[in-house]
Design a protein around this motif. Sequence first.
Motif, PDB file in Angstrom:
ATOM      1  N   ALA A 128       5.316  16.843   5.579  1.00  0.00           N
ATOM      2  CA  ALA A 128       5.794  17.394   4.104  1.00  0.00           C
ATOM      3  C   ALA A 128       6.488  18.657   4.474  1.00  0.00           C
ATOM      4  O   ALA A 128       6.480  19.602   5.263  1.00  0.00           O
ATOM      5  CB  ALA A 128       4.617  17.951   3.468  1.00  0.00           C
ATOM      6  N   ARG A 146       0.715  -1.261   0.003  1.00  0.00           N
ATOM      7  CA  ARG A 146      -0.108  -0.146   0.092  1.00  0.00           C
ATOM      8  C   ARG A 146       0.882   1.424   0.013  1.00  0.00           C
ATOM      9  O   ARG A 146       1.876   1.364   0.593  1.00  0.00           O
ATOM     10  CB  ARG A 146      -0.874   0.059   1.287  1.00  0.00           C
ATOM     11  CG  ARG A 146      -1.862  -0.919   1.114  1.00  0.00           C
ATOM     12  CD  ARG A 146      -2.981  -0.636   2.294  1.00  0.00           C
ATOM     13  NE  ARG A 146      -4.026  -1.537   2.368  1.00  0.00           N
ATOM     14  CZ  ARG A 146      -5.090  -1.525   3.275  1.00  0.00           C
ATOM     15  NH1 ARG A 146      -4.723  -1.219   4.326  1.00  0.00           N
ATOM     16  NH2 ARG A 146      -6.099  -2.650   3.079  1.00  0.00           N
ATOM     17  N   ALA A 147       0.600   2.184  -0.696  1.00  0.00           N
ATOM     18  CA  ALA A 147       1.161   3.518  -0.924  1.00  0.00           C
ATOM     19  C   ALA A 147       0.859   4.265   0.282  1.00  0.00           C
ATOM     20  O   ALA A 147      -0.273   4.219   0.900  1.00  0.00           O
ATOM     21  CB  ALA A 147       0.766   4.529  -1.902  1.00  0.00           C
ATOM     22  N   ARG A 148       1.937   4.534   1.268  1.00  0.00           N
ATOM     23  CA  ARG A 148       1.807   5.415   2.536  1.00  0.00           C
ATOM     24  C   ARG A 148       1.603   6.841   2.319  1.00  0.00           C
ATOM     25  O   ARG A 148       2.664   7.341   1.530  1.00  0.00           O
ATOM     26  CB  ARG A 148       2.863   4.995   3.389  1.00  0.00           C
ATOM     27  CG  ARG A 148       2.831   3.317   3.800  1.00  0.00           C
ATOM     28  CD  ARG A 148       3.676   3.174   4.915  1.00  0.00           C
ATOM     29  NE  ARG A 148       4.662   2.294   4.156  1.00  0.00           N
ATOM     30  CZ  ARG A 148       5.789   2.022   4.700  1.00  0.00           C
ATOM     31  NH1 ARG A 148       6.479   2.662   5.553  1.00  0.00           N
ATOM     32  NH2 ARG A 148       6.683   1.197   3.917  1.00  0.00           N
ATOM     33  N   ARG A 149       1.135   7.784   2.999  1.00  0.00           N
ATOM     34  CA  ARG A 149       0.797   8.893   2.933  1.00  0.00           C
ATOM     35  C   ARG A 149       1.915   9.682   3.695  1.00  0.00           C
ATOM     36  O   ARG A 149       2.279   9.043   4.916  1.00  0.00           O
ATOM     37  CB  ARG A 149      -0.413   9.396   3.137  1.00  0.00           C
ATOM     38  CG  ARG A 149      -1.616   8.739   2.388  1.00  0.00           C
ATOM     39  CD  ARG A 149      -2.809   9.467   2.809  1.00  0.00           C
ATOM     40  NE  ARG A 149      -2.678  10.933   2.283  1.00  0.00           N
ATOM     41  CZ  ARG A 149      -3.811  11.756   1.897  1.00  0.00           C
ATOM     42  NH1 ARG A 149      -5.053  11.457   2.192  1.00  0.00           N
ATOM     43  NH2 ARG A 149      -3.428  13.169   1.574  1.00  0.00           N
ATOM     44  N   PRO A 150       2.811  10.568   3.314  1.00  0.00           N
ATOM     45  CA  PRO A 150       3.598  11.138   4.140  1.00  0.00           C
ATOM     46  C   PRO A 150       3.277  11.888   5.164  1.00  0.00           C
ATOM     47  O   PRO A 150       1.846  12.623   5.154  1.00  0.00           O
ATOM     48  CB  PRO A 150       4.276  12.255   3.271  1.00  0.00           C
ATOM     49  CG  PRO A 150       3.558  12.765   2.093  1.00  0.00           C
ATOM     50  CD  PRO A 150       2.664  11.354   1.967  1.00  0.00           C
ATOM     51  N   GLU A 151       3.719  11.655   6.472  1.00  0.00           N
ATOM     52  CA  GLU A 151       3.346  12.365   7.758  1.00  0.00           C
ATOM     53  C   GLU A 151       3.600  13.624   7.801  1.00  0.00           C
ATOM     54  O   GLU A 151       2.913  14.471   8.456  1.00  0.00           O
ATOM     55  CB  GLU A 151       3.889  11.599   8.921  1.00  0.00           C
ATOM     56  CG  GLU A 151       3.528   9.846   8.903  1.00  0.00           C
ATOM     57  CD  GLU A 151       3.920   9.357  10.078  1.00  0.00           C
ATOM     58  OE1 GLU A 151       4.420   9.915  11.042  1.00  0.00           O
ATOM     59  OE2 GLU A 151       3.709   8.056  10.129  1.00  0.00           O
TER      60      GLU A 151
END
Length: 73
Positions: free
Chosen positions: A72, A65-70
């Motif tokens: 930026a 699964r692509a993880r969202r950045p915590e």
Amino acid sequence: MFRSKRADRIKFLVFDRTGLVLAHKRLEGGKFVWPGIRDGVMRLSPAQFAALFEGLDWRLVRPERARRPELAG
């Protein structure tokens, strides 16, 4: 990709930016597990293709699964 009737051989074409490459693989024992075709297209992730090419059951490979950045910045 192309598969033989006995499902023990596959051939596939790859474009490597300089031309087309034809690769062929034959399994000594066993058969390739071939994915289903929907709307005239067979879809595999790179990991699933690698498993298919190694003669493994690609259905056991799950794409990560692509993880969202915590954070930026």
